[in-house]
Design a protein around this motif. Structure first.
Motif, mmCIF file in Angstrom:
data_model
loop_
_atom_site.group_PDB
_atom_site.id
_atom_site.type_symbol
_atom_site.label_atom_id
_atom_site.label_comp_id
_atom_site.label_asym_id
_atom_site.label_seq_id
_atom_site.Cartn_x
_atom_site.Cartn_y
_atom_site.Cartn_z
ATOM 1 N N ARG A 101 0.439 -1.379 0.146
ATOM 2 C CA ARG A 101 -0.458 0.243 0.298
ATOM 3 C C ARG A 101 0.761 1.331 0.051
ATOM 4 O O ARG A 101 1.927 0.870 0.169
ATOM 5 C CB ARG A 101 -0.626 -0.230 1.460
ATOM 6 N N ASN A 102 0.248 2.376 -0.083
ATOM 7 C CA ASN A 102 1.096 3.546 0.016
ATOM 8 C C ASN A 102 1.671 4.109 1.136
ATOM 9 O O ASN A 102 1.386 3.979 1.938
ATOM 10 C CB ASN A 102 0.127 4.832 -0.301
ATOM 11 N N HIS A 103 2.853 4.661 0.779
ATOM 12 C CA HIS A 103 3.967 4.342 2.226
ATOM 13 C C HIS A 103 4.288 2.915 2.665
ATOM 14 O O HIS A 103 4.703 3.132 4.177
ATOM 15 C CB HIS A 103 3.030 5.999 3.054
ATOM 16 N N GLU A 104 3.772 2.217 2.555
ATOM 17 C CA GLU A 104 4.628 0.633 2.843
ATOM 18 C C GLU A 104 5.676 0.454 2.282
ATOM 19 O O GLU A 104 5.685 0.176 0.879
ATOM 20 C CB GLU A 104 3.203 -0.190 2.910
ATOM 21 N N PHE A 105 7.111 0.129 2.664
ATOM 22 C CA PHE A 105 8.283 0.217 2.347
ATOM 23 C C PHE A 105 8.761 -0.507 2.386
ATOM 24 O O PHE A 105 9.076 -0.807 3.372
ATOM 25 C CB PHE A 105 9.063 2.075 1.825
ATOM 26 N N PHE A 106 10.072 -0.716 1.720
ATOM 27 C CA PHE A 106 11.073 -1.830 1.974
ATOM 28 C C PHE A 106 11.830 -1.341 2.771
ATOM 29 O O PHE A 106 12.053 -0.321 2.475
ATOM 30 C CB PHE A 106 11.581 -2.300 0.363
ATOM 31 N N PRO A 107 12.025 -2.155 3.586
ATOM 32 C CA PRO A 107 13.221 -1.197 4.897
ATOM 33 C C PRO A 107 14.407 -0.773 4.884
ATOM 34 O O PRO A 107 14.946 -1.274 3.749
ATOM 35 C CB PRO A 107 13.428 -2.545 5.709
ATOM 36 N N GLY A 108 14.349 0.541 5.174
ATOM 37 C CA GLY A 108 15.932 1.508 4.518
ATOM 38 C C GLY A 108 15.615 1.988 3.322
ATOM 39 O O GLY A 108 16.295 2.445 2.578
ATOM 40 N N THR A 109 14.319 2.294 1.951
ATOM 41 C CA THR A 109 13.433 2.607 1.161
ATOM 42 C C THR A 109 12.621 3.153 1.047
ATOM 43 O O THR A 109 12.571 3.054 1.765
ATOM 44 C CB THR A 109 14.517 1.752 -0.466
ATOM 45 N N SER A 110 12.314 4.444 0.362
ATOM 46 C CA SER A 110 11.146 5.041 0.280
ATOM 47 C C SER A 110 10.621 4.032 -1.096
ATOM 48 O O SER A 110 9.459 4.870 -1.860
ATOM 49 C CB SER A 110 11.238 6.421 -0.064
ATOM 50 N N ASP A 111 10.631 2.616 -1.322
ATOM 51 C CA ASP A 111 10.155 2.675 -2.532
ATOM 52 C C ASP A 111 9.460 1.451 -1.626
ATOM 53 O O ASP A 111 9.335 0.780 -1.004
ATOM 54 C CB ASP A 111 11.478 1.699 -3.197
ATOM 55 N N ARG A 112 8.164 0.553 -2.677
ATOM 56 C CA ARG A 112 7.157 0.204 -2.818
ATOM 57 C C ARG A 112 7.179 -1.329 -3.289
ATOM 58 O O ARG A 112 8.415 -1.171 -4.083
ATOM 59 C CB ARG A 112 5.546 0.597 -3.214
ATOM 60 N N ILE A 113 7.037 -2.633 -2.860
ATOM 61 C CA ILE A 113 6.756 -3.685 -3.096
ATOM 62 C C ILE A 113 5.570 -3.661 -4.081
ATOM 63 O O ILE A 113 5.021 -3.611 -3.634
ATOM 64 C CB ILE A 113 6.691 -4.848 -1.876
ATOM 65 N N ILE A 114 6.302 -4.822 -5.337
ATOM 66 C CA ILE A 114 5.250 -5.310 -6.534
ATOM 67 C C ILE A 114 5.617 -6.794 -6.681
ATOM 68 O O ILE A 114 7.099 -7.287 -6.597
ATOM 69 C CB ILE A 114 5.672 -4.782 -7.825
ATOM 70 N N MET A 115 5.501 -7.030 -5.951
ATOM 71 C CA MET A 115 4.797 -8.936 -6.621
ATOM 72 C C MET A 115 4.062 -9.072 -7.318
ATOM 73 O O MET A 115 2.403 -9.201 -7.836
ATOM 74 C CB MET A 115 4.555 -9.461 -5.370
ATOM 75 N N ILE A 116 4.619 -10.155 -8.408
ATOM 76 C CA ILE A 116 4.215 -10.464 -9.267
ATOM 77 C C ILE A 116 3.840 -11.902 -9.705
ATOM 78 O O ILE A 116 5.095 -12.888 -9.375
ATOM 79 C CB ILE A 116 4.491 -10.436 -10.657
ATOM 80 N N SER A 117 2.894 -12.795 -9.588
ATOM 81 C CA SER A 117 2.829 -14.146 -9.190
ATOM 82 C C SER A 117 2.106 -15.290 -10.682
ATOM 83 O O SER A 117 1.226 -14.307 -10.861
ATOM 84 C CB SER A 117 2.232 -14.902 -8.701
#
Length: 310
Positions: free
Chosen positions: A72-88
């Motif tokens: 979600r918005n502003h839920e980031f990978f630790p130590g970054t300001s980036d979000r996570i995309i998962m493709i399955s």
């Protein structure tokens, strides 16, 4: 805050398969087995992947046959300001979706962050630490072969022990879109050879929490250990090379705004010509709680470090 697959931005069902799939390789049986891949996307660019009312992500899922989810918005990978995309999905479907997403992201990257000579960009994959050995290979043989075959740069980060519950590492792939796709194909295929790898996709975002809302202590997934001192206001001034300031600021101030929002710190950059004493580095002053200051410093230094890798 609890964060799992069901709380992510995505379509709830797998989309229908595309009418004209790409030709299958001789190992198509193994490629049909469900697996996944995760990578980072800036918070600003994530909106372009989702599209108005979710139209773009829905279209990408329909075209590829894969499922695409975002933290979600502003839920980031630790130590970054980036979000996570998962493709399955199957490997073939995942690769179709990854290419669609990367093409879209490439159009969103500020010009100053792309190598103008050969249009090489970077994508950071998230890989569980326990599976990184398979990518590296004995004496680095596997990763060397991937680099030679794809012509992409591939670098695996060291394990970050600063965040409780973080058992993932970043695999940075640098190259043209074609080189990146070849490298991602090789990496994903290698990961998926291990029957245990697909099982790890059930909780992809457990540490994806806002810096401003972290639970500090032993029960907060992805949280840094804290003490009372970290809540006190403090100021830190660091020096950043003048030619890297543009990367920190970003187009229209986008990057510095994201870092400030993610960390909760205020960031001020000195004017041109106003350098750290005895250097030609610009002054970057960070103000906030100690934990906010350190989070912002980490994200700023990572932006500079990733630029240096290009």
């Amino acid at each position: 805050m609890e964060s799992n697959v069901s709380s992510c931005v995505s379509s709830p069902e797998y989309p229908p398969k595309h009418d004209s799939p790409l030709p299958k390789s001789p190992t198509s049986d193994s490629l049909e087995k469900p697996t996944y891949i995760r990578f980072l996307v800036s918070n600003a660019a994530a909106g372009s992947v989702i599209g108005k009312g979710g139209s773009t992500i829905t279209d990408f899922q329909s075209q590829s046959g894969a499922r695409i989810q975002l933290s979600r918005n502003h839920e980031f990978f630790p130590g970054t300001s980036d979000r996570i995309i998962m493709i399955s999905g199957s490997i073939d479907d995942i690769l179709k979706a990854v290419e669609l997403v990367l093409n879209k992201l490439l159009s969103e990257i500020p010009v100053e962050e792309i190598n103008e000579v050969d249009q090489r960009s970077k994508v950071r994959l998230i890989v569980p630490n326990s599976f990184c050995g398979g990518i590296i290979g004995k004496g680095g043989a596997t990763i060397k072969s991937f680099i030679e075959e794809s012509q992409a740069g591939i670098k695996i980060s060291s394990q970050d022990n600063n965040y409780y519950g973080l058992t993932d590492r970043l695999v940075t792939v640098i190259g043209t879109l074609e080189e990146q796709m070849q490298a991602i194909d090789l990496i994903l295929s290698k990961l998926s050879e291990d029957a245990h790898y697909p099982q790890s996709m059930n909780v992809p975002f457990t540490y994806a929490v806002p810096y401003n809302a972290m639970n500090y202590g032993s029960t907060g997934g992805g949280a840094k250990y804290s003490n009372a001192k970290e809540d006190r206001s403090s100021t830190m001034t660091i020096g950043i090379a003048d030619d890297h300031i543009g990367l920190i600021v970003g187009k229209g101030g986008r990057n510095i705004m994201e870092i400030s929002q993610a960390s909760g710190a205020k960031i001020k950059i000195s004017d041109r010509g106003d350098f750290m004493s005895g250097t030609t580095d610009r002054k970057v002053t960070i103000t906030g709680s100690q934990r906010a200051v350190h989070a912002a410093e980490s994200m700023i230094r990572q932006k500079v470090a990733y630029a240096a890798e290009s």
